[in-house]
Design a protein around this motif. Structure first.
Motif, short mmCIF file in Angstrom:
data_model
loop_
_atom_site.label_atom_id
_atom_site.label_comp_id
_atom_site.label_asym_id
_atom_site.label_seq_id
_atom_site.Cartn_x
_atom_site.Cartn_y
_atom_site.Cartn_z
N ARG A 85 0.83 -1.22 0.00
CA ARG A 85 0.00 0.00 0.00
C ARG A 85 0.85 1.25 0.00
NH1 ARG A 85 -5.18 1.20 3.47
NH2 ARG A 85 -5.02 3.00 2.11
N CYS A 86 1.92 1.24 0.79
CA CYS A 86 2.78 2.42 0.87
C CYS A 86 3.52 2.66 -0.44
CB CYS A 86 3.77 2.26 2.02
SG CYS A 86 3.00 2.34 3.66
N LEU A 87 4.00 1.60 -1.09
CA LEU A 87 4.69 1.75 -2.38
C LEU A 87 3.72 2.18 -3.47
CD1 LEU A 87 7.05 -1.36 -2.15
CD2 LEU A 87 7.76 1.05 -2.20
N THR A 88 2.50 1.67 -3.40
CA THR A 88 1.47 2.11 -4.35
C THR A 88 1.27 3.61 -4.27
OG1 THR A 88 0.30 -0.01 -4.23
CG2 THR A 88 -0.96 1.87 -5.00
N ALA A 89 1.17 4.13 -3.06
CA ALA A 89 0.95 5.56 -2.86
C ALA A 89 2.15 6.38 -3.34
CB ALA A 89 0.69 5.85 -1.38
N PHE A 90 3.37 5.93 -3.02
CA PHE A 90 4.57 6.69 -3.36
C PHE A 90 4.70 6.86 -4.87
CE2 PHE A 90 9.08 7.02 -4.42
CZ PHE A 90 9.46 8.10 -3.62
N PHE A 91 4.51 5.79 -5.63
CA PHE A 91 4.68 5.86 -7.08
C PHE A 91 3.43 6.39 -7.79
CE2 PHE A 91 8.03 2.83 -5.97
CZ PHE A 91 9.08 3.33 -6.72
N GLY A 92 2.27 6.19 -7.18
CA GLY A 92 1.03 6.55 -7.85
C GLY A 92 0.73 8.03 -7.91
N THR A 93 1.38 8.84 -7.08
CA THR A 93 0.99 10.24 -6.94
C THR A 93 1.47 11.16 -8.06
OG1 THR A 93 0.88 12.01 -5.28
CG2 THR A 93 3.00 11.00 -5.62
N ALA A 94 2.27 10.66 -8.99
CA ALA A 94 2.82 11.49 -10.07
C ALA A 94 1.76 12.30 -10.84
CB ALA A 94 3.63 10.64 -11.03
N PRO A 95 0.57 11.76 -11.16
CA PRO A 95 -0.42 12.56 -11.90
C PRO A 95 -0.89 13.80 -11.14
CG PRO A 95 -1.02 10.25 -11.94
CD PRO A 95 0.10 10.37 -10.98
N GLN A 96 -0.79 13.77 -9.82
CA GLN A 96 -1.20 14.94 -9.04
C GLN A 96 -0.15 16.05 -9.10
OE1 GLN A 96 -2.20 13.35 -5.14
NE2 GLN A 96 -4.14 12.55 -5.88
#
Length: 530
Positions: free
Chosen positions: A182-193
């Motif tokens: 979950r933490c790695l998902t959040a770290f890499f996923g935030t780029a579009p923001q």
């Protein structure tokens, strides 16, 4: 252009020797940093007839376009409205991913606690809170890479990695693995923001940017409510793994849309001469997607050292730092509501309402409607404020006018928090919860767009840094709220909790926003990065 040179232009508007070499039309919007001449007649007075005659105007001839489009078809400012709209929709769908994935844990919180034989508090503290914390730092890392490699490859690879880690969370055999995924998902996923603010300013001229920012911002503000709303009903009937599985399917769709239709919007218009694309057609498409084009174009862009230091060079500027603190708590307490409302609504009395999983899921429809209403209100209000203040300033736009929207948002914010706190403490009807929560989220939407627009106008060369810093501030302000909100409410009552949070934000508003509006022009002249 230096401030002395700008003043000379204002004093001698008709100087015949003024040439395009003396005022670079392609970078002037960056040099002006928050003060733009929008009216064509005013442009003749400020720049002289020679320069004003070369300015490109909107289709109806009523506004000067900033940034000034080049004559190249590769310039995103020259692309068709249909092409721009497609890219805006894709980047908005991508911006939904990070908080949407984070919000799945809210819908599944009780089932996760049951699965891993622990409490909802432990699940929140280990997974929800830390994944929210990493959302901000992931954005800061992404902008450093975007500066060198471009928008598209960072967007593509970040979403692909995020998808992989979300699949890992779906099949996690134990709590430690689930937490890491979950933490790695959040770290890499935030780029579009972070990428979204770049894309909006790459595609659209100044006078349309606030409207498009409103649409993009709506995507990531509404996203953490969509997953609890949609998956709350699902988790009540089946395994929580299905919720994460469907979230992975959505992430896969976004990755496919990026791979097939998203385009590189980074255009080096301030480089002399403007560099040509290193390849063409399908080869250019593939090389740009995977990052090879970005590697070839690095020589025209900031060094890695400059890219790394750039966010730190922006953050200490007084007019953005003060607003970051204000936005951190305003948005952060909103994140706290999203994370802990499931606990308040699902816990037995006297703390909560003992609502069923279906009822809790239905309640999360409230902020979705509220954010959409906030988008509609903000869309027309921001345009009205912009047009009114430009007319009042004789055709000149000043960035501080963006903050007038905050004066509309703050009374709504206070009202929403007070009503919500009273509803929880006094166990009022569901209607009170809906009204309080909805009004608060609508206020957060309006205020956040105003802050984004002001900071974007004040730092037109640093959209990524602005977006990353706002994203970081809101996550730092919100990730820890779940630690103290429920225990505080148990001890002293929810009315005190939400009332104090509203009072803190109102106090910051009174300290920050009027001061920035009064002194913003002078602060920009001294501290903005030209």
């Amino acid at each position: 252009m230096s401030s002395e040179g700008k003043h000379d232009l204002e004093k001698k508007p008709q100087e015949p020797s003024l040439t395009e070499q003396e005022i670079d039309l392609y970078s002037f919007h960056e040099q002006a940093a928050g003060r733009l001449v929008i009216d064509p007649e005013e442009a003749k007075i400020e720049f002289g007839e020679a320069v004003a005659s070369r300015l490109k105007l909107s289709k109806d001839g009523s506004r000067v376009l900033w940034p000034q489009p080049t004559d190249s078809p590769d310039d995103p400012q020259n692309w068709s409205d249909r092409r721009k709209s497609l890219l805006l929709i894709i980047i908005t769908l991508a911006a939904i991913v990070p908080d949407f994935d984070s919000g799945i844990g809210i819908a599944a919180i009780f089932k996760l606690a049951e699965q891993y034989n622990t409490t909802t508090g432990v699940i929140n503290n280990l997974t929800s809170n830390w994944s929210i914390f990493l959302l901000g730092w992931g954005g800061l890392t992404a902008v450093m890479a975007i500066r060198r490699l471009g928008r598209l490859p960072v967007l593509f690879w970040s979403q692909l990695l995020s998808l992989g880690f979300l699949v890992g969370a779906t099949f996690a055999p134990n709590l430690k693995t689930f937490t890491a995924m979950r933490c790695l998902t959040a770290f890499f996923g935030t780029a579009p923001q972070v990428t979204g603010l770049y894309v909006v300013t790459d595609l659209y001229p100044f006078h349309l940017q606030a409207r498009m920012l409103n649409f993009w911002t709506m995507g990531f503000i509404v996203s953490p409510f969509i997953s609890p709303f949609a998956f709350g009903f699902l988790v009540a009937r089946t395994s929580w793994r299905w919720a994460y599985g469907i979230g992975s399917m959505y992430g896969a769709i976004v990755v496919l849309l990026i791979a097939l239709f998203m385009e590189e919007t980074m255009y080096d218009r301030t480089v002399k001469p403007i560099p040509a694309r290193p390849s063409t057609r399908l080869r250019y498409r593939i090389e740009t997607l995977v990052g090879l084009t970005g590697l070839k174009m690095q020589k025209y862009r900031l060094s890695w050292t400059q890219s790394f230091l750039s966010p730190f060079n922006v953050v200490w500027r007084p007019h953005i730092l003060s607003l970051l603190v204000f936005e951190a708590l305003l948005f952060g307490f909103g994140i706290g509501i999203n994370v802990t409302n499931a606990v308040f609504l699902g816990s037995p009395p006297p703390v909560g309402f003992a609502w069923s999983q279906f009822a809790i899921a239905g309640a999360y429809g409230t902020p979705i409607v509220a954010v959409i209403l906030g988008e509609l209100v903000g869309r027309y209000m921001n345009d009205w404020i912009m047009n009114f203040t430009i007319r009042r300033n004789n055709g000149v736009f000043e960035a501080e006018s963006r903050l007038w929207a905050c004066y509309v948002a703050m009374p709504l914010y206070i009202c929403g928090f007070v009503v919500l706190g009273g509803a929880f403490q006094k166990h009022l009807s569901p209607g009170a919860i809906v009204m309080g929560w909805g009004i608060a989220e609508m206020a957060i939407m309006i205020n956040t767009v105003a802050v984004y627009a002001y900071c974007n106008d004040s730092f037109p060369k640093h959209q990524g840094e602005v977006s990353a810093l706002i994203n970081l501030s809101r996550t730092l302000g919100g990730f820890a709220v779940a630690y103290f909100q429920v225990p505080w409410a148990v001890k002293h009552g929810a009315f005190q909790v939400f009332g104090v949070e509203a009072a803190i934000v109102a106090g910051l508003f009174l300290l920050v926003v009027p001061a920035v509006q009064l002194k913003g022009s002078a602060i920009r002249a001294r501290f903005s990065l030209h």
